[in-house]
Motif scaffolding. Structure first.
Motif, PDB file in Angstrom:
ATOM      1  N   MET A 181       0.849  -1.178   0.000  1.00  0.00           N
ATOM      2  CA  MET A 181       0.000   0.000   0.000  1.00  0.00           C
ATOM      3  C   MET A 181       0.896   1.243   0.000  1.00  0.00           C
ATOM      4  SD  MET A 181      -2.995   1.494   2.548  1.00  0.00           S
ATOM      5  CE  MET A 181      -2.866   0.237   3.698  1.00  0.00           C
ATOM      6  N   GLU A 182       0.407   2.263  -0.662  1.00  0.00           N
ATOM      7  CA  GLU A 182       1.177   3.506  -0.724  1.00  0.00           C
ATOM      8  C   GLU A 182       1.264   4.156   0.652  1.00  0.00           C
ATOM      9  OE1 GLU A 182      -1.799   6.950  -2.106  1.00  0.00           O
ATOM     10  OE2 GLU A 182      -2.116   5.049  -3.121  1.00  0.00           O
ATOM     11  N   ARG A 183       2.332   4.868   0.854  1.00  0.00           N
ATOM     12  CA  ARG A 183       2.544   5.578   2.111  1.00  0.00           C
ATOM     13  C   ARG A 183       1.728   6.865   2.094  1.00  0.00           C
ATOM     14  NH1 ARG A 183       4.103   4.668   7.006  1.00  0.00           N
ATOM     15  NH2 ARG A 183       5.445   6.224   7.919  1.00  0.00           N
ATOM     16  N   ARG A 184       0.952   7.070   3.130  1.00  0.00           N
ATOM     17  CA  ARG A 184       0.129   8.282   3.209  1.00  0.00           C
ATOM     18  C   ARG A 184       0.777   9.275   4.146  1.00  0.00           C
ATOM     19  NH1 ARG A 184      -4.752   4.703   3.096  1.00  0.00           N
ATOM     20  NH2 ARG A 184      -5.812   5.265   1.183  1.00  0.00           N
ATOM     21  N   SER A 185       0.743  10.541   3.754  1.00  0.00           N
ATOM     22  CA  SER A 185       1.289  11.588   4.617  1.00  0.00           C
ATOM     23  C   SER A 185       0.269  11.928   5.700  1.00  0.00           C
ATOM     24  CB  SER A 185       1.606  12.839   3.796  1.00  0.00           C
ATOM     25  OG  SER A 185       0.405  13.499   3.409  1.00  0.00           O
ATOM     26  N   VAL A 186       0.746  12.577   6.734  1.00  0.00           N
ATOM     27  CA  VAL A 186      -0.143  13.019   7.809  1.00  0.00           C
ATOM     28  C   VAL A 186      -1.220  13.943   7.237  1.00  0.00           C
ATOM     29  CG1 VAL A 186      -0.260  14.367   9.942  1.00  0.00           C
ATOM     30  CG2 VAL A 186       1.598  12.732   9.605  1.00  0.00           C
ATOM     31  N   ASN A 187      -0.825  14.799   6.312  1.00  0.00           N
ATOM     32  CA  ASN A 187      -1.789  15.710   5.698  1.00  0.00           C
ATOM     33  C   ASN A 187      -2.867  14.936   4.934  1.00  0.00           C
ATOM     34  OD1 ASN A 187      -2.699  18.439   5.022  1.00  0.00           O
ATOM     35  ND2 ASN A 187      -2.150  17.860   2.945  1.00  0.00           N
ATOM     36  N   ASP A 188      -2.465  13.890   4.193  1.00  0.00           N
ATOM     37  CA  ASP A 188      -3.443  13.075   3.467  1.00  0.00           C
ATOM     38  C   ASP A 188      -4.429  12.429   4.427  1.00  0.00           C
ATOM     39  OD1 ASP A 188      -2.189  13.653   1.061  1.00  0.00           O
ATOM     40  OD2 ASP A 188      -1.107  11.751   0.963  1.00  0.00           O
ATOM     41  N   ILE A 189      -3.913  11.939   5.538  1.00  0.00           N
ATOM     42  CA  ILE A 189      -4.779  11.291   6.529  1.00  0.00           C
ATOM     43  C   ILE A 189      -5.717  12.307   7.160  1.00  0.00           C
ATOM     44  CG2 ILE A 189      -4.786  10.062   8.744  1.00  0.00           C
ATOM     45  CD1 ILE A 189      -2.119   8.741   7.713  1.00  0.00           C
ATOM     46  N   GLU A 190      -5.197  13.487   7.496  1.00  0.00           N
ATOM     47  CA  GLU A 190      -6.060  14.534   8.055  1.00  0.00           C
ATOM     48  C   GLU A 190      -7.159  14.909   7.068  1.00  0.00           C
ATOM     49  OE1 GLU A 190      -3.999  17.965   9.508  1.00  0.00           O
ATOM     50  OE2 GLU A 190      -3.071  16.862  11.143  1.00  0.00           O
ATOM     51  N   GLN A 191      -6.813  15.008   5.793  1.00  0.00           N
ATOM     52  CA  GLN A 191      -7.828  15.341   4.788  1.00  0.00           C
ATOM     53  C   GLN A 191      -8.877  14.240   4.680  1.00  0.00           C
ATOM     54  OE1 GLN A 191      -8.222  18.373   3.530  1.00  0.00           O
ATOM     55  NE2 GLN A 191      -6.453  18.862   4.788  1.00  0.00           N
ATOM     56  N   ALA A 192      -8.453  12.993   4.789  1.00  0.00           N
ATOM     57  CA  ALA A 192      -9.402  11.879   4.756  1.00  0.00           C
ATOM     58  C   ALA A 192     -10.327  11.928   5.970  1.00  0.00           C
ATOM     59  CB  ALA A 192      -8.656  10.543   4.708  1.00  0.00           C
ATOM     60  N   VAL A 193      -9.772  12.245   7.139  1.00  0.00           N
ATOM     61  CA  VAL A 193     -10.590  12.350   8.353  1.00  0.00           C
ATOM     62  C   VAL A 193     -11.589  13.503   8.192  1.00  0.00           C
ATOM     63  CG1 VAL A 193     -10.557  12.837  10.832  1.00  0.00           C
ATOM     64  CG2 VAL A 193      -8.876  11.275   9.842  1.00  0.00           C
ATOM     65  N   ARG A 194     -11.140  14.624   7.651  1.00  0.00           N
ATOM     66  CA  ARG A 194     -12.054  15.750   7.396  1.00  0.00           C
ATOM     67  C   ARG A 194     -13.188  15.326   6.454  1.00  0.00           C
ATOM     68  NH1 ARG A 194      -9.767  20.531   9.266  1.00  0.00           N
ATOM     69  NH2 ARG A 194      -7.511  20.430   9.510  1.00  0.00           N
ATOM     70  N   ALA A 195     -12.835  14.607   5.392  1.00  0.00           N
ATOM     71  CA  ALA A 195     -13.841  14.170   4.423  1.00  0.00           C
ATOM     72  C   ALA A 195     -14.857  13.228   5.066  1.00  0.00           C
ATOM     73  CB  ALA A 195     -13.162  13.506   3.224  1.00  0.00           C
ATOM     74  N   THR A 217     -16.705   3.227  10.318  1.00  0.00           N
ATOM     75  CA  THR A 217     -16.765   2.350   9.151  1.00  0.00           C
ATOM     76  C   THR A 217     -16.256   3.085   7.917  1.00  0.00           C
ATOM     77  OG1 THR A 217     -18.613   1.099  10.071  1.00  0.00           O
ATOM     78  CG2 THR A 217     -18.303   0.981   7.683  1.00  0.00           C
ATOM     79  N   GLU A 218     -16.643   4.332   7.780  1.00  0.00           N
ATOM     80  CA  GLU A 218     -16.192   5.151   6.654  1.00  0.00           C
ATOM     81  C   GLU A 218     -14.674   5.373   6.716  1.00  0.00           C
ATOM     82  OE1 GLU A 218     -16.927   7.115   3.096  1.00  0.00           O
ATOM     83  OE2 GLU A 218     -18.362   5.985   4.298  1.00  0.00           O
ATOM     84  N   LEU A 219     -14.146   5.598   7.919  1.00  0.00           N
ATOM     85  CA  LEU A 219     -12.691   5.741   8.083  1.00  0.00           C
ATOM     86  C   LEU A 219     -11.975   4.455   7.651  1.00  0.00           C
ATOM     87  CD1 LEU A 219     -11.939   7.545  11.480  1.00  0.00           C
ATOM     88  CD2 LEU A 219     -11.222   8.261   9.204  1.00  0.00           C
ATOM     89  N   GLU A 220     -12.509   3.325   8.068  1.00  0.00           N
ATOM     90  CA  GLU A 220     -11.912   2.045   7.687  1.00  0.00           C
ATOM     91  C   GLU A 220     -11.871   1.895   6.170  1.00  0.00           C
ATOM     92  OE1 GLU A 220     -12.900  -1.045  11.286  1.00  0.00           O
ATOM     93  OE2 GLU A 220     -14.540  -0.610   9.895  1.00  0.00           O
ATOM     94  N   ASP A 221     -12.994   2.215   5.534  1.00  0.00           N
ATOM     95  CA  ASP A 221     -13.087   2.061   4.077  1.00  0.00           C
ATOM     96  C   ASP A 221     -12.122   2.993   3.349  1.00  0.00           C
ATOM     97  OD1 ASP A 221     -15.063   0.188   4.511  1.00  0.00           O
ATOM     98  OD2 ASP A 221     -16.718   1.513   3.946  1.00  0.00           O
ATOM     99  N   ARG A 222     -12.075   4.237   3.760  1.00  0.00           N
ATOM    100  CA  ARG A 222     -11.250   5.224   3.047  1.00  0.00           C
ATOM    101  C   ARG A 222      -9.759   5.042   3.286  1.00  0.00           C
ATOM    102  NH1 ARG A 222     -14.386  10.868   2.179  1.00  0.00           N
ATOM    103  NH2 ARG A 222     -16.469   9.994   2.152  1.00  0.00           N
ATOM    104  N   LEU A 223      -9.401   4.578   4.472  1.00  0.00           N
ATOM    105  CA  LEU A 223      -7.983   4.468   4.809  1.00  0.00           C
ATOM    106  C   LEU A 223      -7.452   3.033   4.737  1.00  0.00           C
ATOM    107  CD1 LEU A 223      -7.808   6.979   7.792  1.00  0.00           C
ATOM    108  CD2 LEU A 223      -7.032   7.342   5.435  1.00  0.00           C
ATOM    109  N   GLY A 224      -8.346   2.072   4.500  1.00  0.00           N
ATOM    110  CA  GLY A 224      -7.909   0.682   4.411  1.00  0.00           C
ATOM    111  C   GLY A 224      -7.405   0.143   5.738  1.00  0.00           C
ATOM    112  N   ILE A 225      -8.077   0.516   6.816  1.00  0.00           N
ATOM    113  CA  ILE A 225      -7.675   0.088   8.155  1.00  0.00           C
ATOM    114  C   ILE A 225      -8.804  -0.718   8.785  1.00  0.00           C
ATOM    115  CG2 ILE A 225      -6.096   2.033   8.523  1.00  0.00           C
ATOM    116  CD1 ILE A 225      -8.304   3.417  10.145  1.00  0.00           C
ATOM    117  N   THR A 226      -8.487  -1.359   9.896  1.00  0.00           N
ATOM    118  CA  THR A 226      -9.501  -2.039  10.701  1.00  0.00           C
ATOM    119  C   THR A 226      -9.445  -1.459  12.101  1.00  0.00           C
ATOM    120  OG1 THR A 226      -9.232  -4.073   9.422  1.00  0.00           O
ATOM    121  CG2 THR A 226     -10.268  -4.265  11.593  1.00  0.00           C
ATOM    122  N   ILE A 227     -10.603  -1.043  12.587  1.00  0.00           N
ATOM    123  CA  ILE A 227     -10.706  -0.467  13.930  1.00  0.00           C
ATOM    124  C   ILE A 227     -11.472  -1.458  14.794  1.00  0.00           C
ATOM    125  CG2 ILE A 227     -11.568   1.445  15.327  1.00  0.00           C
ATOM    126  CD1 ILE A 227     -11.415   3.174  12.736  1.00  0.00           C
TER     127      ILE A 227
END
Length: 90
Positions: A1-15, A54-64
């Protein structure tokens, strides 16, 4: 998986906050690290938390896992973004 920057993650959380909670773009864009979330945003109630995670998991490819969800991670925008960044890095 590609490396995400902190800014990318913050933008995903905002979205996710914008889309899952129906918050205005301008409101979400103005969130700072210490902006309170749970208990401060009427849209973020206990029912909305599940959909948002659930949306965070889907967008970031993580499991919470359920045992990772607590008031601290939802207290501020910064706490939620840090939690997401830690999950992506794990």
């Amino acid at each position: 998986m590609e490396r995400r920057s902190v800014n990318d993650i913050e933008q995903a959380v905002r979205a996710v906050l914008r889309d899952a909670l129906g918050l205005p773009e301008a409101q979400v864009a103005a969130f700072e690290a210490d902006t309170p979330l749970f208990g401060a945003l009427p849209e973020l109630d206990s029912m909305a938390v599940a959909g948002m995670l659930t949306e965070l998991e889907d967008r970031l490819g993580i499991t919470i896992d359920d045992d990772e969800v607590d008031g601290d991670m939802l207290e501020t925008f910064g706490a939620l973004a840090r939690f997401a960044a830690d999950k992506v890095a794990a």
